[in-house]
Design a protein around this motif. Structure first.
Motif, short mmCIF file in Angstrom:
data_model
loop_
_atom_site.label_atom_id
_atom_site.label_comp_id
_atom_site.label_asym_id
_atom_site.label_seq_id
_atom_site.Cartn_x
_atom_site.Cartn_y
_atom_site.Cartn_z
N ARG A 281 18.78 56.38 85.38
CA ARG A 281 17.89 55.95 84.21
C ARG A 281 18.86 56.67 83.12
O ARG A 281 19.26 57.78 82.55
CB ARG A 281 16.59 57.54 82.92
CG ARG A 281 15.73 57.28 84.67
CD ARG A 281 14.73 57.67 83.88
NE ARG A 281 13.02 57.95 84.02
CZ ARG A 281 12.01 57.33 83.97
NH1 ARG A 281 12.79 55.93 83.42
NH2 ARG A 281 11.33 57.10 85.28
N LYS A 282 19.27 55.01 82.36
CA LYS A 282 20.44 54.30 81.65
C LYS A 282 20.16 53.96 80.38
O LYS A 282 19.31 52.76 80.81
CB LYS A 282 21.19 54.09 81.96
CG LYS A 282 22.60 55.03 83.90
CD LYS A 282 23.61 54.79 83.91
CE LYS A 282 24.35 55.40 85.18
NZ LYS A 282 24.95 55.57 85.72
N GLU A 283 20.73 54.09 79.36
CA GLU A 283 20.32 53.15 78.64
C GLU A 283 20.80 51.97 78.83
O GLU A 283 20.09 50.29 77.93
CB GLU A 283 20.83 53.42 77.06
CG GLU A 283 19.81 53.42 75.72
CD GLU A 283 18.70 53.40 75.91
OE1 GLU A 283 17.98 53.01 75.16
OE2 GLU A 283 18.43 55.02 75.98
N SER A 284 21.32 51.48 79.44
CA SER A 284 21.58 49.97 79.43
C SER A 284 20.96 49.34 80.58
O SER A 284 21.60 48.31 80.20
CB SER A 284 23.62 49.45 80.34
OG SER A 284 23.50 51.33 81.30
N ASN A 285 20.09 49.73 81.18
CA ASN A 285 18.65 49.12 82.08
C ASN A 285 18.38 48.10 81.48
O ASN A 285 17.64 48.70 80.41
CB ASN A 285 18.77 50.04 83.10
CG ASN A 285 19.21 50.72 83.80
OD1 ASN A 285 20.31 50.94 84.61
ND2 ASN A 285 18.59 52.13 84.63
N LYS B 94 15.14 52.78 81.68
CA LYS B 94 15.32 53.66 80.88
C LYS B 94 15.06 54.94 80.78
O LYS B 94 13.70 55.50 81.26
CB LYS B 94 14.91 52.48 79.74
CG LYS B 94 15.75 51.20 79.54
CD LYS B 94 15.29 50.93 77.82
CE LYS B 94 15.95 49.24 78.14
NZ LYS B 94 17.54 49.53 77.52
#
Length: 196
Positions: A169-173, A179
């Motif tokens: 879970r990353k903001e860049s996904n 996310k």
């Protein structure tokens, strides 16, 4: 002891060590996935609680709040007004209709009882609502504001997990469901979560 026997014993020890390593690595991966699933379930549950509280705050105050103290105080001490609405249609002399709306206030009901009265959260300390389950002292990021959309001012809210336990879970996904866990939007009128 012959070299064949020594070699066989060494090979057996290496096979046992490799087998243990393989089983241990698979078990730790499965345990980690189960831990992630359990913690994310708690985070989703907390986000659902925050969403209920924010929607109730909006209904009573006409806007969302980004102040955790105000939200906790509202849940613990706030009240809903219980109203009864009646309408009467009156036909005027010239044929048009006029509608008279009466709204009577019948009483109040505590927000805590309305939202969390029959749940295990009734005795919860709602000042802890802002803390992310599974983290020591990290808090959810909360954004509440009024934005203009097609010439109309609308209230928006977004609450998101700032410390996801899941490393994927990353903001860049690009995929919304990959996310960090969140509900709402900073740019749109919605309160759905990205886990739904």
């Amino acid at each position: 002891m012959t070299t064949t026997r020594i070699f066989s014993i060494l090979l057996l020890l290496v096979a046992v060590a490799m087998g243990w390593y393989l089983v241990h690595s698979i078990k730790s991966t499965v345990d980690q996935k189960e831990k992630i699933k359990a913690v994310e379930a708690k985070v989703i549950e907390r986000l659902e609680m925050i969403k209920k509280a924010e929607l109730a705050y909006l209904a009573v105050n006409g806007k969302y709040t980004s102040d955790w103290g105000k939200l906790a105080s509202f849940v613990e001490n706030g009240t809903f007004y219980i109203t009864q609405k009646s309408e009467e249609v009156i036909t005027l002399d010239y044929g048009a209709d006029s509608v008279v709306v009466d709204i009577d206030t019948l009483g109040t009901r505590p927000v805590l009882d309305s939202l969390f009265g029959s749940t295990p959260y009734k005795d919860m300390d709602f000042s802890q609502l802002k803390y992310i389950p599974g983290s020591e002292d990290k808090t959810f990021d909360i954004y509440a504001d009024e934005i203009e959309n097609r010439g109309i001012l609308i209230d928006v809210i977004e609450v998101k997990d700032t410390a996801p336990i899941n490393p994927i879970r990353k903001e860049s996904n690009n995929a919304v469901n990959k996310k960090p866990l969140r509900f709402g939007s900073r740019t749109d009128v919605k309160t759905s979560g990205n886990w739904e």
